[in-house]
Design an enzyme around this catalytic site. Structure first.
Site, short mmCIF file in Angstrom:
data_model
loop_
_atom_site.label_atom_id
_atom_site.label_comp_id
_atom_site.label_asym_id
_atom_site.label_seq_id
_atom_site.Cartn_x
_atom_site.Cartn_y
_atom_site.Cartn_z
N HIS A 284 1.78 50.44 42.88
CA HIS A 284 2.29 50.00 41.73
C HIS A 284 0.99 50.03 40.80
O HIS A 284 0.63 51.38 40.48
CB HIS A 284 2.61 48.49 41.94
CG HIS A 284 3.29 47.78 40.80
ND1 HIS A 284 4.01 48.18 39.59
CD2 HIS A 284 3.67 46.57 40.46
CE1 HIS A 284 4.36 47.65 38.70
NE2 HIS A 284 4.22 46.45 39.24
N HIS A 323 8.42 57.78 41.47
CA HIS A 323 8.67 56.67 40.80
C HIS A 323 9.92 56.10 41.57
O HIS A 323 11.11 57.05 41.94
CB HIS A 323 8.85 56.81 39.57
CG HIS A 323 8.95 55.48 38.65
ND1 HIS A 323 9.81 54.71 38.54
CD2 HIS A 323 7.73 54.90 38.21
CE1 HIS A 323 9.45 53.56 38.00
NE2 HIS A 323 8.10 53.69 37.79
N ASP A 379 0.79 56.92 35.54
CA ASP A 379 -0.74 56.72 36.27
C ASP A 379 -1.21 58.00 36.68
O ASP A 379 -2.57 58.02 37.04
CB ASP A 379 -0.61 55.40 37.38
CG ASP A 379 -0.50 54.23 37.04
OD1 ASP A 379 -0.87 53.82 36.00
OD2 ASP A 379 0.12 53.50 37.86
N1 CMC Z 1 3.44 61.75 47.78
C1 CMC Z 1 4.11 62.47 48.68
N2 CMC Z 1 5.39 62.10 49.12
C2 CMC Z 1 5.96 61.00 48.42
C3 CMC Z 1 5.33 60.41 47.17
C4 CMC Z 1 4.05 60.93 46.98
N3 CMC Z 1 3.56 60.18 45.88
N4 CMC Z 1 6.29 59.51 46.59
C5 CMC Z 1 7.37 59.49 47.49
N5 CMC Z 1 7.29 60.47 48.39
C6 CMC Z 1 8.09 60.78 49.45
C7 CMC Z 1 8.22 59.93 50.58
O1 CMC Z 1 7.36 60.20 51.66
C8 CMC Z 1 9.72 60.14 50.88
O2 CMC Z 1 9.92 61.00 51.64
P1 CMC Z 1 11.09 61.41 52.94
O3 CMC Z 1 12.25 61.21 52.08
O4 CMC Z 1 10.58 62.59 53.70
O5 CMC Z 1 10.69 60.07 53.84
C9 CMC Z 1 10.60 60.28 49.57
O6 CMC Z 1 9.57 60.93 48.71
C10 CMC Z 1 11.15 58.95 49.03
O7 CMC Z 1 9.91 57.99 48.73
P2 CMC Z 1 10.12 56.60 48.77
O8 CMC Z 1 8.70 55.92 49.55
O9 CMC Z 1 11.45 56.07 49.73
O10 CMC Z 1 10.27 55.96 47.43
P3 CMC Z 1 9.90 54.69 46.67
O11 CMC Z 1 10.86 54.73 45.56
O12 CMC Z 1 10.15 53.73 47.70
O13 CMC Z 1 8.78 54.59 46.15
C11 CMC Z 1 6.52 55.07 44.89
C12 CMC Z 1 8.12 54.95 44.76
C13 CMC Z 1 6.45 55.05 43.48
C14 CMC Z 1 6.00 53.72 45.42
C15 CMC Z 1 6.22 56.33 45.43
O14 CMC Z 1 6.94 57.26 45.19
C16 CMC Z 1 4.64 56.43 45.70
O15 CMC Z 1 3.93 55.83 46.65
N6 CMC Z 1 3.86 57.07 44.78
C17 CMC Z 1 2.45 57.24 44.72
C18 CMC Z 1 2.23 55.94 44.36
C19 CMC Z 1 2.08 55.88 42.65
O16 CMC Z 1 1.72 56.78 42.06
N7 CMC Z 1 2.49 54.77 42.06
C20 CMC Z 1 2.65 54.39 40.77
C21 CMC Z 1 4.25 54.08 40.23
S1 CMC Z 1 4.24 54.03 38.55
C22 CMC Z 1 3.19 52.80 38.15
C23 CMC Z 1 4.30 51.63 38.13
O17 CMC Z 1 4.18 51.01 39.29
O18 CMC Z 1 4.84 51.22 37.12
#
Ligand code: CMC
Length: 444
Positions: A284, A323, A379
């Site tokens: 986050h 995201h 971010d």
């Molecule tokens: N790098 C590599 N792979 C990723 C990433 C990433 N940053 N984000 C998602 N994936 C992959 C994930 O491994 C999954 O792949 P598969 O379908 O093969 O298992 C797929 O994409 C879907 O990911 P998810 O974890 O199910 O997606 P989510 O909606 O649960 O998570 C997230 C969203 C933001 C937590 C995630 O994209 C992430 O960890 N990003 C990096 C951390 C980040 O930059 N966070 C800031 C978000 S914006 C600020 C705020 O919080 O408002």
């Protein structure tokens, strides 16, 4: 055919005979049910009427991560993640960041309309008058470990602040709520600066009420040894825009934490301390720090492809990418891209910027990221901007928290003023042992 209308009425809405319905047949019993549809949703409680027999508790919906669950109605923020749209109270984020000032946007988020000049003046005066920090908070900052993560420090101080204002416990009184909201908007930057100065070994600082909200925040962070911080106007403007971009984001992890904790009727200081704790995590708000730490691990442009490969094979995440809601682009990231250009013109060149641009370029051409709809989020570049202003990565999430305070308190206020609000209490599927007999110590 059975109708779950009764449960719907009990829970949230009234239904008429022309209402759209979802027709569902339970293959276990052969019974068919009509589930009323409102705003493209069915009421989860309507599922409870679907039973195998009278003793059955009834059906629940399973949604780990709450990816497809609506937790309430809200008029604060609109997001269309497929189209990359973000609006506070109907105003586009791009326009607010370009034309607004932080307190003006905070008033909008809180009250639903843009303030006129008199309203904004009054709001500024209210916030300024509330910037007097209780003496105990300074003592608390002095005893906390200076090496503690600044977000842990802020979480502790926000929670402790509640102890200074016992009147805040009257959470159902709108006037009392307003007073706490003003205090939290006024004091969060002061607490953030207290923590920052403690870590940096800087002495105490007076607030400068004649400055803007953001100007005063930067002064409290950066002025030292009696010398005023002398930041280029482009940098103060960039910080103000960053605060606007981070001000609100509907039901994100930290707003959800504030709502869940606040639903117990605890004072708002504890509720926002929970929000700050949620924000602290690297998935986050902690992502802005994590992006800079990631860039520090990449020595040169030649190392970027291998780093991207390590993200694709699951060794790590590409921080600042992806995201839960935005599946096209994060509109905040676009604005930040423009801001970054103005900031980097006014500051020393940063070699990390080239690495970030190369990461972005390669990722946006790679099917791993495009097929999963992973784009730079808010971010990805914000940390580089803070870094260009001279701040260390561990401070970045605190700036996010200062900005997001208005979103948290507005969600809290909206929730507390709704008489239908109930304590947040999800269900689970129990996967543990069936009941068993106690075993005496000697027999284990
Ligand atoms: N790098 C590599 N792979 C990723 C990433 C990433 N940053 N984000 C998602 N994936 C992959 C994930 O491994 C999954 O792949 P598969 O379908 O093969 O298992 C797929 O994409 C879907 O990911 P998810 O974890 O199910 O997606 P989510 O909606 O649960 O998570 C997230 C969203 C933001 C937590 C995630 O994209 C992430 O960890 N990003 C990096 C951390 C980040 O930059 N966070 C800031 C978000 S914006 C600020 C705020 O919080 O408002």
């Amino acid at each position: 055919m059975e109708n779950t209308h009764k449960a719907a009425q009990d829970a949230d809405s009234a239904m008429d005979s022309t209402q759209d319905c979802l027709t569902a047949t339970d293959s276990r019993t052969g019974k068919t049910y009509q589930l009323p549809i409102t705003d493209d949703t069915i009421l989860a409680i309507d599922l409870r009427g679907i039973k195998v027999n009278e003793e059955d508790f009834g059906m629940l919906s399973y949604d780990p991560g709450l990816t497809n669950t609506v937790i309430g109605r809200s008029s604060i923020c609109f997001i269309d993640g497929e189209k990359g749209i973000l609006e506070y109270r109907g105003y586009r984020i791009e326009e607010m960041a370009r034309h607004g000032t932080y307190l003006e946007i905070a008033w909008l988020v809180l009250n639903g309309e843009l303030p006129n000049a008199a309203e904004l003046d009054l709001f500024r005066a209210e916030v300024r008058a509330a910037t007097v920090i209780p003496a105990n908070m300074e003592k608390l900052a002095d005893v906390l470990n200076a090496d503690m993560h600044p977000m842990s420090m802020l979480e502790s101080m926000l929670s402790a602040l509640g102890g200074e204002f016992p009147d805040a416990d009257e959470v159902l009184d709108a006037e009392v709520r307003h007073q706490q909201i003003i205090r939290l908007i006024a004091l969060t930057p002061v607490l953030a600066a207290l923590g920052h100065r403690r870590r940096e070994g800087l002495g105490p600082i007076e607030v400068k009420p004649e400055l803007s909200y953001t100007g005063n925040f930067l002064h409290m962070l950066l002025s030292k040894d009696g010398r005023e911080a002398n930041l280029a106007p482009a940098l103060e403007r960039a910080m103000d825009a960053l605060l606007i971009l981070h001000a609100e984001h509907e039901q994100n992890c930290s707003a959800n934490a504030v709502r869940a904790v606040g639903s117990s009727h605890v004072n708002p200081y504890s509720a926002v301390a929970a929000g700050a704790a949620a924000l602290h995590g690297p998935l986050h708000g902690g992502a802005n720090q994590a992006v800079l730490e990631m860039l520090d691990q990449i020595d040169s442009l030649e190392d970027v492809p291998a780093f991207i490969e390590s993200c694709k094979n699951g060794e790590r995440r590409l921080m600042g990418f992806g995201h839960r809601v935005y599946k096209n682009h994060d509109p905040r990231a676009k604005v930040i891209g423009e801001l970054a250009a103005s900031v980097f013109e006014a500051t020393e060149p940063n070699p990390k910027l080239e690495i970030a641009r190369e990461l972005e370029r390669i990722a946006l051409e790679d099917p791993y990221f495009t097929e999963r709809k992973l784009f730079p989020n808010v971010d990805f570049y914000s940390g580089l901007i803070y870094s260009a202003m001279g701040f260390k990565p561990r401070s970045f999430t605190v700036f996010f928290a200062v900005a997001r305070m208005i979103g948290w308190v507005t969600h809290w206020d909206e929730m507390m003023s709704n008489p239908k609000t109930r304590i947040v209490r999800p269900r689970q599927i129990y996967t543990g042992y069936a009941r068993r007999d106690w075993v005496a110590m000697n027999d284990r």
